[in-house]
Design a protein around this motif. Structure first.
Motif, PDB file in Angstrom:
ATOM      1  N   ALA A 242      42.784  17.055  35.254  1.00  0.00           N
ATOM      2  CA  ALA A 242      41.931  16.027  35.854  1.00  0.00           C
ATOM      3  C   ALA A 242      42.042  16.013  37.379  1.00  0.00           C
ATOM      4  CB  ALA A 242      42.286  14.656  35.286  1.00  0.00           C
ATOM      5  N   ARG A 243      43.112  16.551  37.927  1.00  0.00           N
ATOM      6  CA  ARG A 243      43.299  16.581  39.384  1.00  0.00           C
ATOM      7  C   ARG A 243      42.659  17.792  40.047  1.00  0.00           C
ATOM      8  NH1 ARG A 243      49.627  15.860  38.971  1.00  0.00           N
ATOM      9  NH2 ARG A 243      49.140  17.595  37.624  1.00  0.00           N
ATOM     10  N   PHE A 244      42.185  18.749  39.271  1.00  0.00           N
ATOM     11  CA  PHE A 244      41.684  20.001  39.831  1.00  0.00           C
ATOM     12  C   PHE A 244      40.173  20.001  39.966  1.00  0.00           C
ATOM     13  CE2 PHE A 244      45.621  21.480  37.541  1.00  0.00           C
ATOM     14  CZ  PHE A 244      46.398  21.522  38.689  1.00  0.00           C
ATOM     15  N   SER A 245      39.688  20.872  40.799  1.00  0.00           N
ATOM     16  CA  SER A 245      38.262  21.007  41.052  1.00  0.00           C
ATOM     17  C   SER A 245      37.518  21.515  39.826  1.00  0.00           C
ATOM     18  CB  SER A 245      38.048  21.993  42.212  1.00  0.00           C
ATOM     19  OG  SER A 245      36.683  22.236  42.401  1.00  0.00           O
ATOM     20  N   VAL A 246      36.314  21.038  39.666  1.00  0.00           N
ATOM     21  CA  VAL A 246      35.396  21.521  38.637  1.00  0.00           C
ATOM     22  C   VAL A 246      34.159  22.022  39.365  1.00  0.00           C
ATOM     23  CG1 VAL A 246      33.961  20.873  36.674  1.00  0.00           C
ATOM     24  CG2 VAL A 246      36.251  19.901  36.921  1.00  0.00           C
ATOM     25  N   SER A 247      33.744  23.239  39.055  1.00  0.00           N
ATOM     26  CA  SER A 247      32.591  23.838  39.731  1.00  0.00           C
ATOM     27  C   SER A 247      31.613  24.408  38.720  1.00  0.00           C
ATOM     28  CB  SER A 247      33.030  24.989  40.640  1.00  0.00           C
ATOM     29  OG  SER A 247      33.822  24.541  41.698  1.00  0.00           O
ATOM     30  N   LEU A 248      30.360  24.450  39.111  1.00  0.00           N
ATOM     31  CA  LEU A 248      29.353  25.208  38.391  1.00  0.00           C
ATOM     32  C   LEU A 248      29.479  26.662  38.808  1.00  0.00           C
ATOM     33  CD1 LEU A 248      26.381  22.782  39.029  1.00  0.00           C
ATOM     34  CD2 LEU A 248      27.672  23.042  36.897  1.00  0.00           C
ATOM     35  N   ALA A 249      28.860  27.562  38.070  1.00  0.00           N
ATOM     36  CA  ALA A 249      28.867  28.975  38.436  1.00  0.00           C
ATOM     37  C   ALA A 249      27.488  29.565  38.172  1.00  0.00           C
ATOM     38  CB  ALA A 249      29.932  29.738  37.650  1.00  0.00           C
ATOM     39  N   ALA A 250      27.058  30.437  39.061  1.00  0.00           N
ATOM     40  CA  ALA A 250      25.771  31.115  38.918  1.00  0.00           C
ATOM     41  C   ALA A 250      25.933  32.563  39.354  1.00  0.00           C
ATOM     42  CB  ALA A 250      24.697  30.431  39.756  1.00  0.00           C
ATOM     43  N   THR A 251      25.006  33.416  38.894  1.00  0.00           N
ATOM     44  CA  THR A 251      25.070  34.832  39.217  1.00  0.00           C
ATOM     45  C   THR A 251      23.738  35.331  39.750  1.00  0.00           C
ATOM     46  OG1 THR A 251      24.317  35.634  37.067  1.00  0.00           O
ATOM     47  CG2 THR A 251      26.673  35.214  37.309  1.00  0.00           C
ATOM     48  N   GLY A 252      23.813  36.436  40.444  1.00  0.00           N
ATOM     49  CA  GLY A 252      22.631  37.154  40.883  1.00  0.00           C
ATOM     50  C   GLY A 252      22.908  38.643  40.798  1.00  0.00           C
ATOM     51  N   ALA A 253      21.845  39.423  40.616  1.00  0.00           N
ATOM     52  CA  ALA A 253      21.985  40.876  40.493  1.00  0.00           C
ATOM     53  C   ALA A 253      21.281  41.555  41.661  1.00  0.00           C
ATOM     54  CB  ALA A 253      21.382  41.355  39.181  1.00  0.00           C
ATOM     55  N   LEU A 254      22.000  42.403  42.370  1.00  0.00           N
ATOM     56  CA  LEU A 254      21.368  43.263  43.359  1.00  0.00           C
ATOM     57  C   LEU A 254      20.820  44.460  42.596  1.00  0.00           C
ATOM     58  CD1 LEU A 254      20.626  44.064  46.250  1.00  0.00           C
ATOM     59  CD2 LEU A 254      22.858  45.211  46.380  1.00  0.00           C
ATOM     60  N   ILE A 255      19.496  44.528  42.540  1.00  0.00           N
ATOM     61  CA  ILE A 255      18.794  45.616  41.861  1.00  0.00           C
ATOM     62  C   ILE A 255      17.846  46.231  42.866  1.00  0.00           C
ATOM     63  CG2 ILE A 255      17.209  46.224  39.984  1.00  0.00           C
ATOM     64  CD1 ILE A 255      18.199  43.643  38.537  1.00  0.00           C
ATOM     65  N   THR A 256      17.864  47.558  42.969  1.00  0.00           N
ATOM     66  CA  THR A 256      16.963  48.258  43.877  1.00  0.00           C
ATOM     67  C   THR A 256      16.207  49.334  43.111  1.00  0.00           C
ATOM     68  OG1 THR A 256      18.793  49.709  44.530  1.00  0.00           O
ATOM     69  CG2 THR A 256      18.339  47.827  45.968  1.00  0.00           C
TER      70      THR A 256
ATOM     71  N   VAL B 108      27.337  37.694  43.199  1.00  0.00           N
ATOM     72  CA  VAL B 108      26.303  38.724  43.247  1.00  0.00           C
ATOM     73  C   VAL B 108      26.932  40.035  42.772  1.00  0.00           C
ATOM     74  CG1 VAL B 108      24.643  40.004  44.657  1.00  0.00           C
ATOM     75  CG2 VAL B 108      25.165  37.610  45.210  1.00  0.00           C
ATOM     76  N   PHE B 109      26.354  40.596  41.700  1.00  0.00           N
ATOM     77  CA  PHE B 109      26.844  41.842  41.129  1.00  0.00           C
ATOM     78  C   PHE B 109      25.874  42.982  41.434  1.00  0.00           C
ATOM     79  CE2 PHE B 109      28.834  38.632  38.448  1.00  0.00           C
ATOM     80  CZ  PHE B 109      30.129  39.103  38.349  1.00  0.00           C
ATOM     81  N   ASP B 110      26.410  44.188  41.469  1.00  0.00           N
ATOM     82  CA  ASP B 110      25.588  45.386  41.639  1.00  0.00           C
ATOM     83  C   ASP B 110      25.059  45.794  40.266  1.00  0.00           C
ATOM     84  OD1 ASP B 110      24.416  47.796  42.281  1.00  0.00           O
ATOM     85  OD2 ASP B 110      26.136  48.528  43.436  1.00  0.00           O
ATOM     86  N   ALA B 111      23.745  45.721  40.102  1.00  0.00           N
ATOM     87  CA  ALA B 111      23.136  46.143  38.836  1.00  0.00           C
ATOM     88  C   ALA B 111      22.375  47.452  39.005  1.00  0.00           C
ATOM     89  CB  ALA B 111      22.233  45.042  38.284  1.00  0.00           C
ATOM     90  N   GLY B 112      22.613  48.142  40.116  1.00  0.00           N
ATOM     91  CA  GLY B 112      22.137  49.500  40.274  1.00  0.00           C
ATOM     92  C   GLY B 112      20.685  49.666  40.674  1.00  0.00           C
ATOM     93  N   THR B 113      20.236  50.889  40.459  1.00  0.00           N
ATOM     94  CA  THR B 113      18.880  51.310  40.789  1.00  0.00           C
ATOM     95  C   THR B 113      18.113  51.484  39.498  1.00  0.00           C
ATOM     96  OG1 THR B 113      19.680  52.429  42.769  1.00  0.00           O
ATOM     97  CG2 THR B 113      17.537  53.123  41.921  1.00  0.00           C
TER      98      THR B 113
END
Length: 157
Positions: free
Chosen positions: A13-27, A98-103
């Motif tokens: 109860a004393r610790f931080s609570v956060s949301l999490a989101a992702t994004g993909a670097l795609i080229t 942000v993750f690398d999802a390649g070409t």
């Protein structure tokens, strides 16, 4: 501390609570960056979205890629991690990955009920279509892909 009616037990109860989101670097093969414009957002974004309860960020990224553009891509190395404090729109801080999802060379089939448009864009144009408070992530992701390192870049909203 209570989060959406859920009370965390001690000592958590004393610790931080956060949301999490992702994004993909795609080229594409020419180095153009894939962005999508979701129906619910006035800005273009990376392919990606929120991490579900109990889901690892890289798994969420792969799921969102499949859901948004219909491709089963391998989610690679973490390029950028970011943190933003709570805001008027969001009552909790958020960690963003942000993750690398390649070409890609495959045909993209956007999910029409979620994605309004998609485009492969030159990096400068892509940066201009991203929300001003997150646009810097694209340059960081491209640099991280090129030099093989991960960047931690907390933002102040």
């Amino acid at each position: 501390m209570s989060t959406n009616g859920f009370r965390l037990p001690e000592p958590y109860a004393r610790f931080s609570v956060s949301l999490a989101a992702t994004g993909a670097l795609i080229t594409d093969a020419d180095g153009l960056v894939l962005l999508v414009r979701p129906h619910h957002n006035p800005y273009w974004t990376f392919v990606g979205g929120m991490v579900d309860v109990g889901e690892a960020p890289h798994e969420a990224c792969a799921r969102e890629i499949k859901e948004e553009i219909g491709l089963d891509l391998s989610v690679g190395r973490l390029l950028v991690t970011d943190w933003a404090p709570p805001s008027d729109r969001r009552p909790l801080p958020i960690a963003y990955y942000v993750f690398d999802a390649g070409t890609v060379t495959e045909t993209i089939t956007p999910q029409s009920d979620e994605i309004g448009e998609f485009a492969f864009l030159p990096p400068e144009e892509a940066t201009g279509r991203l929300a001003p408070n997150v646009a810097y992530r694209l340059g960081q992701a491209l640099r991280s892909r090129a030099d093989g390192r991960t960047v931690y870049s907390p933002q102040a909203e």
